[in-house]
Scaffold this motif. Structure first.
Motif, PDB file in Angstrom:
ATOM      1  N   PHE A 152       6.650  11.515  -1.852  1.00 52.94           N
ATOM      2  CA  PHE A 152       6.526  10.345  -2.952  1.00 52.94           C
ATOM      3  C   PHE A 152       7.098   9.553  -3.087  1.00 52.94           C
ATOM      4  N   HIS A 153       8.742   9.252  -2.025  1.00 52.10           N
ATOM      5  CA  HIS A 153       9.495   8.250  -2.240  1.00 52.10           C
ATOM      6  C   HIS A 153       9.179   8.061  -0.543  1.00 52.10           C
ATOM      7  N   GLN A 154       8.226   7.061  -0.299  1.00 47.09           N
ATOM      8  CA  GLN A 154       7.856   6.982   0.597  1.00 47.09           C
ATOM      9  C   GLN A 154       9.027   5.380   1.676  1.00 47.09           C
ATOM     10  N   ILE A 155      10.279   5.431   2.044  1.00 46.79           N
ATOM     11  CA  ILE A 155      11.416   4.959   2.063  1.00 46.79           C
ATOM     12  C   ILE A 155      11.155   4.643   3.889  1.00 46.79           C
ATOM     13  N   GLY A 156      12.152   3.422   3.906  1.00 43.73           N
ATOM     14  CA  GLY A 156      12.381   2.689   5.150  1.00 43.73           C
ATOM     15  C   GLY A 156      11.570   2.962   6.599  1.00 43.73           C
ATOM     16  N   THR A 157       9.976   2.928   6.710  1.00 41.50           N
ATOM     17  CA  THR A 157       9.749   2.882   8.136  1.00 41.50           C
ATOM     18  C   THR A 157       8.978   1.111   8.273  1.00 41.50           C
ATOM     19  N   GLY A 209       7.573   2.502  11.429  1.00 38.02           N
ATOM     20  CA  GLY A 209       7.245   3.815  11.744  1.00 38.02           C
ATOM     21  C   GLY A 209       8.755   4.153  11.783  1.00 38.02           C
ATOM     22  N   HIS A 210       9.403   4.671  11.991  1.00 36.19           N
ATOM     23  CA  HIS A 210      10.877   5.043  12.201  1.00 36.19           C
ATOM     24  C   HIS A 210      11.933   4.966  11.067  1.00 36.19           C
ATOM     25  N   PHE A 211      12.684   5.805  10.904  1.00 40.29           N
ATOM     26  CA  PHE A 211      13.936   6.032  10.066  1.00 40.29           C
ATOM     27  C   PHE A 211      13.038   6.207   8.695  1.00 40.29           C
ATOM     28  N   TYR A 212      12.028   7.211   8.471  1.00 41.55           N
ATOM     29  CA  TYR A 212      11.332   7.403   7.595  1.00 41.55           C
ATOM     30  C   TYR A 212      12.156   8.774   6.657  1.00 41.55           C
ATOM     31  N   MET A 213      12.675   7.970   4.929  1.00 39.85           N
ATOM     32  CA  MET A 213      13.022   8.940   4.307  1.00 39.85           C
ATOM     33  C   MET A 213      12.534   9.292   2.667  1.00 39.85           C
ATOM     34  N   GLY A 214      13.442  10.484   2.763  1.00 40.64           N
ATOM     35  CA  GLY A 214      12.504  10.181   1.270  1.00 40.64           C
ATOM     36  C   GLY A 214      13.913  11.192   0.503  1.00 40.64           C
ATOM     37  N   CYS A 270       0.804  -1.177  -0.118  1.00 41.21           N
ATOM     38  CA  CYS A 270      -0.097   0.109  -0.163  1.00 41.21           C
ATOM     39  C   CYS A 270       0.471   1.437   0.373  1.00 41.21           C
ATOM     40  N   GLY A 271       2.078   1.092  -0.187  1.00 40.64           N
ATOM     41  CA  GLY A 271       3.132   2.633  -0.244  1.00 40.64           C
ATOM     42  C   GLY A 271       3.340   2.915   1.032  1.00 40.64           C
ATOM     43  N   GLY A 272       4.509   3.282   0.774  1.00 46.27           N
ATOM     44  CA  GLY A 272       5.401   3.501   2.455  1.00 46.27           C
ATOM     45  C   GLY A 272       3.998   3.586   4.176  1.00 46.27           C
ATOM     46  N   VAL A 273       3.423   5.063   3.773  1.00 42.09           N
ATOM     47  CA  VAL A 273       3.387   5.651   4.821  1.00 42.09           C
ATOM     48  C   VAL A 273       1.658   4.521   5.160  1.00 42.09           C
ATOM     49  N   GLU A 274       0.706   4.271   4.107  1.00 40.78           N
ATOM     50  CA  GLU A 274       0.282   3.306   4.701  1.00 40.78           C
ATOM     51  C   GLU A 274      -0.243   2.312   5.129  1.00 40.78           C
ATOM     52  N   SER A 275       0.735   1.440   4.091  1.00 42.74           N
ATOM     53  CA  SER A 275       1.217  -0.442   4.948  1.00 42.74           C
ATOM     54  C   SER A 275       1.826   0.706   6.202  1.00 42.74           C
ATOM     55  N   THR A 276       2.945   1.570   6.438  1.00 43.27           N
ATOM     56  CA  THR A 276       2.748   1.426   7.539  1.00 43.27           C
ATOM     57  C   THR A 276       2.130   2.118   9.039  1.00 43.27           C
ATOM     58  N   ARG A 277       1.383   2.813   8.567  1.00 37.25           N
ATOM     59  CA  ARG A 277       0.029   3.139   8.768  1.00 37.25           C
ATOM     60  C   ARG A 277      -0.788   1.553   9.572  1.00 37.25           C
ATOM     61  N   LEU A 278      -1.250   0.651   8.529  1.00 39.64           N
ATOM     62  CA  LEU A 278      -1.577  -0.388   9.057  1.00 39.64           C
ATOM     63  C   LEU A 278      -1.034  -1.048   9.400  1.00 39.64           C
ATOM     64  N   VAL A 279       0.039  -1.365   8.728  1.00 39.93           N
ATOM     65  CA  VAL A 279       0.723  -2.380  10.246  1.00 39.93           C
ATOM     66  C   VAL A 279       0.512  -1.583  12.017  1.00 39.93           C
TER      67      VAL A 279
END
Length: 556
Positions: free
Chosen positions: A488-493, A254-259, A226-235
Motif C-alpha cells: 500500500f505504501h509504494q516507496i523508493g522505486t 524500479g529498484h529499492f522498493y520499500m514499504g 500514478c502511485g509507486g508501482v504504476e508510475s514505475t511500470r510506465l517509466v
C-alpha cells in the motif's frame, strides 16, 4: 494538431497527489490536463490493468487490494491517517545504506499546512501540547507515563475528516476552467525525441476492451502521479520504447522498493490506574487524533535503530478467546459473506479473517454472553462511524487490566533486489505487466526486535510498565515476517537524489535526462521512515507545483 490537446501541464493520475498537483498549477494560472484511467465508479476493466505478477505474496498484497483506478485514486481505500516525516528521515545515517535526502526536513516543513488543509486534517499540529483544541492535551498517555528521556508518548497522528479525497476536491476540479479532465483514459506511453531533453506528448488509450480512441496530449510539462508501482511500470515501459523516455538514472528505476513492516509481537502492560490510560481516539477540535509512542532522534542514532512508531491496539479480534462481545461483533461484521465490504477495505478484511479459523459460533457466544456491552457498542459505533461528521476512523476497547496489544509500524532499509520490473505478459491495452518483489532485510527484522527491547527497558526503568511478548525469542523473527504485509505504501522505486548516479529524479522530482518530466509519487522517497507517506507526499507535490509554476512563468 487540434489545440484542445495542448496544455501547459499534463498530470497523469487523479489520486491525492495528482488532484493536488492539478489544483495548485491551475490556480497559478496554468492550463492543466488531468488524466485518469477510471471514472467515478468502480471499473473492473480498469482495475484489471493494474494486475501484477507478485513474486513475494507473503510480503506484498494483491494489487486489486492495494490500488484503485478511478477518480480519487487509492484514497478510495485509504483510512485517512496523516503523519509527517521525521527530521531523522532526511539525514544521512551510518546504519541505513543510501540514506539522506537531497532536501532537508526544514525545506518541506512550510508545505505541511496546505497539505493538511487538502487532506482534511486542518492544521499541522503533531504533538499533544501543540493541539490548541484538544481538551486532553495536559494528560499523559497513562498515569505513570512520565520521566522517560528516550521515549516519547506525545506525538500524534491526525485523521482525515473525509478520506475519500475526490469527494472533497472533485467539485473544485470540475469547476476550475483551467483543468480539463480526461477520465476513462489510460496513459500507455510518452514521446521524447532522440538527443533531446524534452518530453513532447503522452499517449492515451480509451479504457475499454478494444483499446480504441488513441490520442496524444501535448504539454510543456508532464507529471506522473500514478502511485509507486504504476508510475514505475510506465517509466520502465516507456524506456523500452525507441520514442519513449531517455532516463539518465535508468539503472535505478524500479529498484529499492520499500514499504513498512508492521504488526504486533508484544503486549504493553501499563502500571497505574487503568481508567487514566488514553487508549483510543481523542479530538483536536473536529479532527480525530491518536497518540503514538516513539523514540527521540538521539535514541535512534545511539541505538542504531531504524525509525519506528508504536501505538496501543486491540487484541487479535479473530481469536474468540478474548471473551469480548465488542471484538467478536467487529469480527463477525468484517467476515460477513455479503456486506463486510461496507465496514472496511478488502485488505483489512482479509487480514482479520486470516489471523485465525473462521469460528463464528464462538464469536456469537461472546456477543450473547455480553449483550448490553455489545449492543451499546454497536449502536454508538455505527452512529459515529456512518452518520456523524467527521466519521470515527475505527475503534479501540478499554482494558481493565491496563494491558494492550502494542502495534508497531517500522522503517524498511532500501535494498537493490527489492524491486519492480516488467513481465513479458501484457495487459489488455498492450502494456507489460509489473513484476513485484518486496523483500525485507534482516536489518529490518533485527531493528524491530531491538526497538522493543529498548522500549521495554525504558518502561521498566521509569516505572511506566513493561512488555509481555507473545512469542519466544526464537520465534520473533518468523512472527515479524509472517505479519509484515504491505504494498500500500509504494516507496523508493524512482528515488530522488543529487545526481543520476544515485537516483532517478532531482530534488524537485524532475527525471534526470529530461527537462520537463516530473514524478509526483512516494516512489521518489529515498527512504521510507516510519510514517504513512500520504501527508509528506502531498506536501512534496505542493512544493513541486510551486517550482513548476515559477519555472514555466520565468520562461514566458
Amino acid at each position: 494538431m487540434d489545440n484542445i490537446n495542448r496544455f501547459d501541464v499534463c498530470v497523469i493520475g487523479s489520486g491525492p497527489a495528482g488532484m493536488v498537483s492539478a489544483i495548485e498549477l491551475a490556480e497559478s494560472g496554468l492550463s492543466v490536463a488531468l488524466v485518469e484511467s477510471g471514472g467515478e465508479q468502480s471499473h473492473s476493466f480498469a482495475q484489471e490493468l493494474s494486475k501484477g505478477e507478485i513474486l513475494s505474496p507473503e510480503s506484498h498484497s494483491d494489487m486489486a487490494d492495494a490500488v484503485w483506478r478511478g477518480l480519487g485514486g487509492t484514497s478510495e481505500f485509504w483510512g485517512g491517517r496523516c503523519v509527517p516525516l521525521d527530521n531523522v528521515d532526511f539525514i544521512t545515517r551510518t546504519n541505513v545504506d543510501l540514506s539522506g535526502w537531497p532536501i532537508s526536513h526544514a525545506e518541506l516543513d512550510p508545505y505541511y499546512q496546505s497539505a493538511c488543509s487538502y487532506l482534511g486534517v486542518k492544521s499541522p499540529e503533531f504533538t499533544v501540547d501543540s493541539c490548541k483544541n484538544m481538551v486532553t492535551s495536559k494528560l499523559p498517555l497513562s498515569s505513570k507515563f512520565s520521566g522517560a528521556s528516550r521515549v516519547l508518548a506525545s506525538q500524534i497522528e491526525r485523521w482525515s475528516m473525509e478520506p475519500k479525497i475526490w469527494r472533497v476536491l472533485g467539485d473544485k476540479i470540475k469547476k476550475n476552467k483551467n483543468i480539463t479532465l480526461f477520465k476513462n483514459k489510460t496513459c500507455v506511453g510518452f514521446v521524447q525525441s532522440q538527443g533531446l531533453f524534452k518530453v513532447t506528448s503522452a499517449t492515451l488509450r480509451a479504457t475499454h476492451k478494444d483499446g480504441s480512441g488513441i490520442e496524444q496530449v501535448f504539454a510543456n510539462v508532464f507529471i506522473l502521479a500514478c502511485g509507486g508501482v504504476e508510475s514505475t511500470r510506465l517509466v520502465l515501459s516507456s524506456i523500452e520504447d525507441l520514442n519513449g523516455l531517455k532516463v539518465l538514472g535508468s539503472r535505478h528505476v524500479g529498484h529499492f522498493y520499500m514499504g513498512h513492516p508492521s504488526g504486533k509481537i508484544a503486549d504493553i502492560q501499563l502500571f497505574g490506574n487503568s481508567h487514566e490510560t488514553i487508549y483510543g481516539f481523542e479530538k483536536d477540535g473536529d479532527v480525530y487524533v491518536r497518540r503514538r509512542i516513539t523514540f527521540t532522534e538521539e535514541t535512534l542514532k545511539k541505538e542504531q535503530l531504524l525509525n519506528i512508531a508504536f501505538w496501543l491496539d486491540n487484541p487479535n479480534i479473530s481469536d474468540w478467546r478474548h471473551g469480548s462481545g465488542i471484538l467478536s461483533a467487529a469480527y463477525l461484521a468484517l467476515t460477513a459473506p455479503f456486506f463486510s465490504h461496507i465496514f472496511a477495505p478488502a485488505a483489512i478484511r482479509k487480514r482479520v479473517a486470516g489471523l485465525g479459523q473462521l469460528n463464528r459460533f464462538e464469536h456469537l457466544k461472546n456477543c450473547v454472553f455480553n449483550p448490553l456491552e455489545t449492543f451499546s457498542f454497536v449502536i454508538k459505533f455505527l452512529f459515529r462511524r456512518y452518520f456523524s461528521k467527521p466519521r470515527l476512523p475505527g475503534f479501540f476497547t478499554y482494558s481493565k487490566s491496563n494491558k494492550y496489544a502494542l502495534h508497531y509500524h517500522a522503517e524498511q532499509v532500501p535494498r537493490y533486489d527489492s524491486c519492480i520490473s516488467l513481465s513479458e505478459k501484457r495487459d489488455a491495452l498492450g502494456l507489460k505487466r509489473a513484476v513485484i518483489s518486496l523483500v525485507w532485510s534482516q536489518k529490518d527484522i533485527d531493528s524491530i526486535i531491538k526497538a522493543h527491547r529498548v522500549l521495554d527497558d525504558e518502561l521498566k526503568k521509569h516505572g511506566i510498565g513493561q512488555l509481555v511478548y507473545k512469542y519466544s525469542d526464537v520465534e520473533l523473527d518468523s512472527a515479524i515476517r509472517a505479519q509484515a504485509l504491505d504494498g500500500f505504501h509504494q516507496i523508493g522505486t524512482l528515488r530522488m537524489a543529487n545526481s543520476h548516479e544515485q537516483g532517478v529524479t532531482d530534488k524537485n522530482g524532475l527525471v534526470f535526462g529530461t527537462d520537463n518530466f516530473y514524478i509526483a509519487s512516494s516512489a521518489i522517497f529515498p527512504t521510507s521512515g516510519q510514517a504513512n507517506p500520504t501527508l509528506a507526499l502531498v506536501a512534496l507535490v505542493i512544493r513541486q507545483a510551486k517550482h513548476i509554476s515559477n519555472s514555466l512563468k520565468s520562461k514566458g
